[in-house]
Design a protein around this motif. Structure first.
Motif, short mmCIF file in Angstrom:
data_model
loop_
_atom_site.label_atom_id
_atom_site.label_comp_id
_atom_site.label_asym_id
_atom_site.label_seq_id
_atom_site.Cartn_x
_atom_site.Cartn_y
_atom_site.Cartn_z
N TRP A 73 3.26 29.14 16.35
CA TRP A 73 4.06 27.98 15.89
C TRP A 73 3.46 27.39 14.62
N LEU A 74 2.13 27.29 14.59
CA LEU A 74 1.47 26.70 13.44
C LEU A 74 1.61 27.57 12.19
N LYS A 75 1.81 28.87 12.39
CA LYS A 75 1.90 29.78 11.25
C LYS A 75 3.30 29.84 10.65
N GLN A 76 4.28 29.19 11.29
CA GLN A 76 5.64 29.19 10.76
C GLN A 76 5.73 28.29 9.53
N PRO A 77 6.34 28.76 8.43
CA PRO A 77 6.41 27.95 7.19
C PRO A 77 7.15 26.63 7.39
N GLN A 78 8.20 26.61 8.22
CA GLN A 78 8.98 25.39 8.37
C GLN A 78 8.20 24.30 9.12
N ASN A 79 7.14 24.71 9.86
CA ASN A 79 6.33 23.72 10.58
C ASN A 79 5.11 23.28 9.79
N ALA A 80 4.83 23.96 8.68
CA ALA A 80 3.61 23.67 7.93
C ALA A 80 3.68 22.35 7.18
N ALA A 81 4.91 21.88 6.85
CA ALA A 81 5.04 20.69 6.01
C ALA A 81 4.81 19.39 6.78
N ASN A 82 5.03 19.41 8.09
CA ASN A 82 4.92 18.18 8.89
C ASN A 82 3.48 18.03 9.37
N LEU A 83 2.70 17.22 8.66
CA LEU A 83 1.29 17.08 8.99
C LEU A 83 1.09 16.39 10.34
N ARG A 84 1.97 15.46 10.68
CA ARG A 84 1.79 14.75 11.95
C ARG A 84 1.95 15.69 13.13
N ASP A 85 3.01 16.50 13.11
CA ASP A 85 3.21 17.45 14.21
C ASP A 85 2.11 18.50 14.24
N ARG A 86 1.70 18.96 13.07
CA ARG A 86 0.62 19.95 13.03
C ARG A 86 -0.66 19.37 13.62
N SER A 87 -0.96 18.12 13.28
CA SER A 87 -2.18 17.48 13.81
C SER A 87 -2.13 17.41 15.33
N ARG A 88 -0.97 17.04 15.87
CA ARG A 88 -0.84 16.95 17.32
C ARG A 88 -1.02 18.31 17.98
N MET A 89 -0.44 19.34 17.37
CA MET A 89 -0.56 20.68 17.96
C MET A 89 -1.99 21.18 17.92
N HIS A 90 -2.72 20.86 16.85
CA HIS A 90 -4.13 21.26 16.78
C HIS A 90 -4.94 20.56 17.88
N ILE A 91 -4.72 19.28 18.06
CA ILE A 91 -5.44 18.55 19.10
C ILE A 91 -5.06 19.10 20.48
N LEU A 92 -3.76 19.36 20.68
CA LEU A 92 -3.31 19.89 21.96
C LEU A 92 -3.94 21.25 22.25
N ALA A 93 -3.96 22.13 21.23
CA ALA A 93 -4.57 23.45 21.43
C ALA A 93 -6.06 23.33 21.76
N GLY A 94 -6.76 22.44 21.06
CA GLY A 94 -8.18 22.26 21.34
C GLY A 94 -8.44 21.70 22.71
N LEU A 95 -7.65 20.69 23.13
CA LEU A 95 -7.85 20.12 24.47
C LEU A 95 -7.50 21.13 25.55
N LEU A 96 -6.57 22.03 25.25
CA LEU A 96 -6.25 23.09 26.21
C LEU A 96 -7.49 23.93 26.49
#
Length: 614
Positions: free
Chosen positions: A74-97
């Protein structure tokens, strides 16, 4: 928001984006590292006495790995790369996982009997790996790294026999965090340098584009003015040559003189519109926002344009919504002179391009409480692409503009003026049917409208002065170093019935004002020996009644020049090129101000083709 704050925010966003990009690029390696570690975990876990728990732990580990794989994609998709807020949440979620997965490994290891120590060491190693892979982005490092290290350290301290191992684990995790912070610091410095470079490159590209647009605008301006000035002056020169009797021609006819006058007026209109457009483009065009009677202004313009409409066989009508007419209070809140300029341009265009049929002016209140004025015609109409081009500077529609004068600036300037006043200018059109231009302005239903002094009465006709208060013949001193400008100004003043004395510079004007009695002084803003503001100040410093004589400053259009003249004591400001209307209005204002017993300090009254406000 101040530009420096906007720049700081942009740099912070760029640094965060680069940190997330770097961490995203590491995530596939994290998947590979955990995949390589899985066999060691399985080998050590096989010695645990609780086979069911071990199977569940493996299942949790596999599930965490699978979800993490989905997040990475999901993080590697170009359309998701522009939204920093969503990307930040996904990184935190992946790390907490992974922190949960490492925590359950530590919990499983605590009850794994002989496999307890190696499994706890594996969980500590997993925590160190997580800390490494979260090091590019500081929030992830602090949140995820701390959460991941908590499980192994907690269970290591659960047994007194493992205190030495626990202390070693503490040191290993602390060292990993310290190294990760150092790496994060170095990366952040590189990210900041890269962000500043991106900003400089973007700023340079923006400045290059702006310079190219400015160069193109100047080129278009030069081409347009060259064409219009050549055509206008050629017509005037032919008539003047005939009037001078050259080549044995007869005296010019009235039609020739009217054609030359029309050419000169068209040329002045082009120059004035171009000057306003360039001033607006440079961001130096100011407007007032005061209540005024827009309906009276619209009615005056319709009356003034009816002779032109009748000459072309067109019907020019005015329709005001009955609900709007019935209002006892309420007024448009804008700059009356600029609104007049916009509506005059719209009406002029409608009459210019309409060959047969009618032109209608309409006024109503919109649902959101704004005043809407529409100018509709039965002209040739415009296609959607042509309508968009019509609002672009220096762009004239070839299909409809053939044989007509103009610089192609009227609509673009009108839209810019409307937006400066908090309004909007829009249009819709259909080829072969006609066009409708709609001006919307702020409307205050509790305000009391005041009639603009520049609006002509219903009895006024085009080209006549706007019926100011009748004045007796005045003795007027004009100070102008340019002979042509002085001759034009003298001709206009004498046409109004006044006597004129001419001073060639500011010093001579002060000398004459000190020894002679004048009813009015008209001082040029820029002169040799003594410029306008200095001359006005010197006259105001004279003794007796001569210091109180009304003064009109005649300027070239510079707002700073106008402010200097008013600050020196001018009662009114007249902008070049002068016209009979403008001079009559300026004289009336200056004399009226002088007649007031307790008049306030001089304020800027700028009269002429275009206004500039202090």
């Amino acid at each position: 928001m101040p530009p420096e704050i906007e720049t700081t925010d942009a740099l912070d966003r760029s640094v965060a984006r680069q940190a997330l990009d770097t961490q995203t690029s590491l995530l596939p390696h994290a998947l590979a590292a955990f995949a390589v570690s899985l066999p060691f975990y399985v080998w050590a876990g096989s010695y645990a006495p609780n086979a069911v728990w071990m199977t569940g732990a493996f299942a949790i580990f596999a599930a965490a790995w699978g979800v993490f794989y989905i997040i990475v994609n999901w993080l590697k998709q170009p359309q998701n790369a522009a939204n920093l807020r969503d990307r930040s949440r996904m990184h935190i979620l992946a790390g907490l996982l992974w922190s949960v997965a490492v925590g359950q490994i530590a919990a499983f290891a605590d009850g794994a009997g002989p496999a307890r120590t190696p499994l706890l060491l594996i969980s500590v190693a997993a925590a160190v790996m997580v800390i490494f892979f979260t090091s590019p982005w500081l929030p992830s490092l602090l949140i995820v790294g701390g959460a991941t290290a908590a499980g192994p350290l907690y269970f290591l301290h659960g047994s007194d026999e493992d205190m030495t191992l626990a202390n070693t684990a503490w040191g290993a995790i602390a060292l990993a965090l310290a190294l990760a912070l150092i790496v994060n610091r170095l990366l952040r410095r590189q990210f900041t340098l890269a962000a500043e470079r991106e900003h400089l490159v973007s700023e340079r590209a923006s400045q290059t584009d702006q310079a190219q647009r400015l160069a193109q605008s100047k080129s278009d301006l030069l081409a347009t003015l060259s064409h219009e000035i050549r055509n206008g002056l050629t017509g005037v020169a032919h008539v003047l040559s005939a009037a001078a009797g050259r080549n044995g021609r007869a005296a010019p006819s009235r039609e020739q003189l009217l054609a030359a006058l029309d050419a000169a007026n068209d040329l002045l209109a082009v120059l004035n519109t171009t000057l306003d457009s360039e001033t607006a483009e440079a961001g130096r065009l100011d407007v007032e926002r005061e209540p005024f009677d827009a309906l009276a202004l619209l009615g005056d313009l319709v009356i003034l344009n009816r002779p032109n409409a009748a000459a072309k066989g067109l019907e020019l009508s005015l329709h005001i919504d009955p609900e709007l007419s019935a209002l006892q209070r309420g007024a448009a809140v804008a700059d009356a002179h600029r609104v007049r300029q916009i509506l005059a341009n719209l009406l002029g265009n409608a009459l210019k391009f309409t060959v047969r049929g009618r032109v209608e002016a309409r006024a109503e209140l919109t649902a959101d409480g704004r005043l809407a004025i529409e100018i509709a015609d039965t002209g040739p109409g415009l296609a959607r692409e042509e309508l968009e081009q019509a609002f672009e500077p220096f762009n004239r529609i070839a299909r409809t503009s053939a044989g007509t004068s103009g610089a192609g600036l009227g609509l673009s300037l009108s839209r810019r003026l409307a937006r400066l006043m908090g309004g909007e200018l829009a249009a819709h059109s259909a080829v072969g049917v006609g066009s409708c231009f709609r001006l919307e302005l702020p409307f205050d239903d509790m305000a009391l409208a005041e009639r603009s002094p520049s609006q002509p009465s219903e009895a006024s006709a085009p080209g006549q002065a706007a019926a100011p208060e009748a004045l007796q013949a005045l003795r007027v001193l004009i100070a102008e170093d340019d002979a042509l400008n002085a001759a034009m100004l003298r001709a206009v003043i004498e046409q109004l019935g006044h006597q004129v004395v001419h001073a060639v510079d500011g010093r001579r004007a002060v000398d004459l004002a000190g020894v002679c009695e004048f009813d009015l002084l008209m001082i040029d803003g820029r002169m040799p020996n003594l410029d306008g503001p200095a001359a006005i100040a010197a006259i105001r410093a004279l003794d007796g009644a001569r210091a109180a004589v009304p003064i009109v400053a005649v300027i070239g259009g510079d707002a700073d020049e106008a402010r200097e003249c008013v600050a020196s004591g001018a009662d009114a400001v007249l902008r070049k090129p002068v016209s009979v209307n403008a001079v009559a209005r300026a004289i009336a204002e200056a004399v009226a101000a002088e007649r007031e017993d307790d008049r306030p300090p001089a304020r800027l009254r700028l009269t002429g083709p275009s206004r500039t406000h202090s």
